[in-house]
Design a protein around this motif. Sequence first.
Motif, PDB file in Angstrom:
ATOM      1  N   GLN A 150     -20.531   2.535   3.270  1.00 35.07           N
ATOM      2  CA  GLN A 150     -19.340   3.119   2.653  1.00 35.07           C
ATOM      3  C   GLN A 150     -18.546   2.061   1.893  1.00 35.07           C
ATOM      4  N   HIS A 151     -18.459   0.857   2.442  1.00 34.40           N
ATOM      5  CA  HIS A 151     -17.759  -0.224   1.751  1.00 34.40           C
ATOM      6  C   HIS A 151     -18.416  -0.497   0.395  1.00 34.40           C
ATOM      7  N   MET A 152     -19.746  -0.527   0.398  1.00 29.02           N
ATOM      8  CA  MET A 152     -20.452  -0.825  -0.852  1.00 29.02           C
ATOM      9  C   MET A 152     -20.349   0.316  -1.853  1.00 29.02           C
ATOM     10  N   ILE A 153     -20.450   1.547  -1.393  1.00 27.00           N
ATOM     11  CA  ILE A 153     -20.382   2.679  -2.324  1.00 27.00           C
ATOM     12  C   ILE A 153     -18.959   2.872  -2.860  1.00 27.00           C
ATOM     13  N   MET A 154     -17.988   2.410  -2.092  1.00 23.77           N
ATOM     14  CA  MET A 154     -16.586   2.530  -2.504  1.00 23.77           C
ATOM     15  C   MET A 154     -16.089   1.318  -3.280  1.00 23.77           C
ATOM     16  N   ASP A 155     -16.935   0.308  -3.444  1.00 30.10           N
ATOM     17  CA  ASP A 155     -16.528  -0.941  -4.116  1.00 30.10           C
ATOM     18  C   ASP A 155     -15.286  -1.557  -3.479  1.00 30.10           C
ATOM     19  N   GLY A 156     -15.141  -1.399  -2.178  1.00 28.71           N
ATOM     20  CA  GLY A 156     -13.994  -1.982  -1.488  1.00 28.71           C
ATOM     21  C   GLY A 156     -12.709  -1.198  -1.627  1.00 28.71           C
ATOM     22  N   GLU A 157     -12.744  -0.053  -2.313  1.00 21.11           N
ATOM     23  CA  GLU A 157     -11.525   0.733  -2.537  1.00 21.11           C
ATOM     24  C   GLU A 157     -11.002   1.400  -1.263  1.00 21.11           C
ATOM     25  N   GLU A 158     -11.792   1.378  -0.176  1.00 23.66           N
ATOM     26  CA  GLU A 158     -11.281   1.937   1.081  1.00 23.66           C
ATOM     27  C   GLU A 158     -10.065   1.165   1.574  1.00 23.66           C
ATOM     28  N   PHE A 159      -9.908  -0.081   1.117  1.00 23.44           N
ATOM     29  CA  PHE A 159      -8.730  -0.865   1.501  1.00 23.44           C
ATOM     30  C   PHE A 159      -7.463  -0.320   0.868  1.00 23.44           C
ATOM     31  N   ASN A 160      -7.606   0.488  -0.166  1.00 27.48           N
ATOM     32  CA  ASN A 160      -6.454   1.021  -0.900  1.00 27.48           C
ATOM     33  C   ASN A 160      -6.224   2.509  -0.658  1.00 27.48           C
ATOM     34  N   LEU A 161      -6.920   3.089   0.291  1.00 27.98           N
ATOM     35  CA  LEU A 161      -6.748   4.518   0.550  1.00 27.98           C
ATOM     36  C   LEU A 161      -5.339   4.810   1.050  1.00 27.98           C
ATOM     37  N   ASP A 162      -4.838   5.957   0.661  1.00 30.39           N
ATOM     38  CA  ASP A 162      -3.519   6.418   1.079  1.00 30.39           C
ATOM     39  C   ASP A 162      -3.714   7.592   2.025  1.00 30.39           C
ATOM     40  N   PHE A 163      -3.344   7.412   3.277  1.00 31.86           N
ATOM     41  CA  PHE A 163      -3.480   8.465   4.282  1.00 31.86           C
ATOM     42  C   PHE A 163      -2.141   9.186   4.398  1.00 31.86           C
ATOM     43  N   ASN A 164      -2.007  10.267   3.615  1.00 34.40           N
ATOM     44  CA  ASN A 164      -0.752  11.010   3.529  1.00 34.40           C
ATOM     45  C   ASN A 164      -0.363  11.625   4.863  1.00 34.40           C
ATOM     46  N   ASP A 165       0.936  11.820   5.033  1.00 33.25           N
ATOM     47  CA  ASP A 165       1.515  12.526   6.181  1.00 33.25           C
ATOM     48  C   ASP A 165       1.230  11.853   7.512  1.00 33.25           C
ATOM     49  N   ALA A 166       1.106  10.533   7.517  1.00 31.69           N
ATOM     50  CA  ALA A 166       0.872   9.800   8.761  1.00 31.69           C
ATOM     51  C   ALA A 166       2.149   9.735   9.588  1.00 31.69           C
ATOM     52  N   ILE A 167       2.003   9.884  10.886  1.00 27.97           N
ATOM     53  CA  ILE A 167       3.111   9.635  11.810  1.00 27.97           C
ATOM     54  C   ILE A 167       3.191   8.137  12.091  1.00 27.97           C
ATOM     55  N   PHE A 168       2.020   7.507  12.295  1.00 29.23           N
ATOM     56  CA  PHE A 168       1.954   6.072  12.563  1.00 29.23           C
ATOM     57  C   PHE A 168       1.388   5.349  11.356  1.00 29.23           C
ATOM     58  N   GLU A 169       1.962   4.194  11.060  1.00 24.11           N
ATOM     59  CA  GLU A 169       1.491   3.378   9.952  1.00 24.11           C
ATOM     60  C   GLU A 169       1.540   1.912  10.381  1.00 24.11           C
ATOM     61  N   VAL A 170       0.384   1.264  10.391  1.00 22.47           N
ATOM     62  CA  VAL A 170       0.328  -0.153  10.727  1.00 22.47           C
ATOM     63  C   VAL A 170       0.782  -0.952   9.515  1.00 22.47           C
ATOM     64  N   VAL A 171       1.684  -1.897   9.766  1.00 19.10           N
ATOM     65  CA  VAL A 171       2.154  -2.794   8.723  1.00 19.10           C
ATOM     66  C   VAL A 171       1.439  -4.131   8.940  1.00 19.10           C
ATOM     67  N   PRO A 172       0.657  -4.577   7.958  1.00 18.08           N
ATOM     68  CA  PRO A 172      -0.079  -5.830   8.134  1.00 18.08           C
ATOM     69  C   PRO A 172       0.867  -7.024   8.274  1.00 18.08           C
ATOM     70  N   VAL A 173       0.707  -7.752   9.353  1.00 17.85           N
ATOM     71  CA  VAL A 173       1.470  -8.981   9.587  1.00 17.85           C
ATOM     72  C   VAL A 173       0.516 -10.014  10.170  1.00 17.85           C
ATOM     73  N   ALA A 174       0.796 -11.288   9.910  1.00 15.26           N
ATOM     74  CA  ALA A 174      -0.082 -12.368  10.362  1.00 15.26           C
ATOM     75  C   ALA A 174      -0.068 -12.520  11.872  1.00 15.26           C
ATOM     76  N   GLU A 175       1.059 -12.252  12.507  1.00 15.59           N
ATOM     77  CA  GLU A 175       1.162 -12.376  13.963  1.00 15.59           C
ATOM     78  C   GLU A 175       1.891 -11.178  14.530  1.00 15.59           C
ATOM     79  N   GLY A 176       1.514 -10.776  15.726  1.00 17.22           N
ATOM     80  CA  GLY A 176       2.158  -9.654  16.387  1.00 17.22           C
ATOM     81  C   GLY A 176       1.656  -8.322  15.867  1.00 17.22           C
ATOM     82  N   LYS A 177       2.362  -7.292  16.254  1.00 17.42           N
ATOM     83  CA  LYS A 177       2.008  -5.933  15.845  1.00 17.42           C
ATOM     84  C   LYS A 177       3.239  -5.256  15.274  1.00 17.42           C
TER      85      LYS A 177
END
Length: 191
Positions: A150-177
Motif C-alpha cells: 500500500q505504501h508503494m502504490i500510494m507513493d507515500g501519500e498515506e502519510f497525508n491522509l485526512d481521517f475526517n470526524d475523528a474523536i481522537f487525533e495524535v499530535v506528532p511530538v518528539a517526546e511524550g504523547k
Amino acid sequence: MNTNCDYMNINVLRLDHRVKRDVRITTHVCLTARAFGASKIYLSGEEDEKLMKNVEDVVTRWGGSFEIAYKKNYMNLIDEWQNNGGEVIHLTMYGSQVQNVVEEIKSSEKDKLIVVGGSRVPTKIYKKSDWNVSVTNQPHSEVSSLAVFQHMIMDGEEFNLDFNDAIFEVVPVAEGKQVNIHENNEKINDF
C-alpha cells in the motif's frame, strides 16, 4: 476520509479468517488497510462479528469512512470485482517482485482489490488474480506485505491522509504523547 491516489479505490480481501486463531493478525490486517488508504476490507472464512465491531469502533474513534464487510464466498467477490472493471492483486511470496510491477499496477486507474492470504491460499486465487505480487520472496507477515505494498502504490501519500470526524487525533511530538480529543468537531481536551 481522503483516500488513496485520488483516482483509484483500494479495497482489501482477507482470506480464511479463523475466529479462534486469527483475531489478532486479522485485526492488524484491517488496521493496516485503513491506515494506509484502503476504503474497505472484506473478511472471508469464519464470520467474526466481534472483530468487525471492534474495527468499526476504531473508525468511529479515529475517523474516516473505512468499511468492513463479511463475504462468505470470496470467489464471488473476486468475480464481481473484475466484472465491474476492477483489478485483483494477490500478495504472495511466489509472485512477481513488487518493485518490478508496482509502476505498471499504479498506471492503471482501475479500482484495486488487494488479496492477502490466510492459512493456505488455493491455486484458483493465483490463477484468477491480475497480478501475483511478492513483497520479498521470504516468509513474513501478510500485515507487513500489505503495508509495504500500500505504501508503494500510494507513493507515500498515506502519510497525508485526512481521517475526517475523528474523536481522537495524535499530535506528532518528539517526546511524550499528545492526543487531541474532539467532540462535535471542536477540540475539547488534549493529554
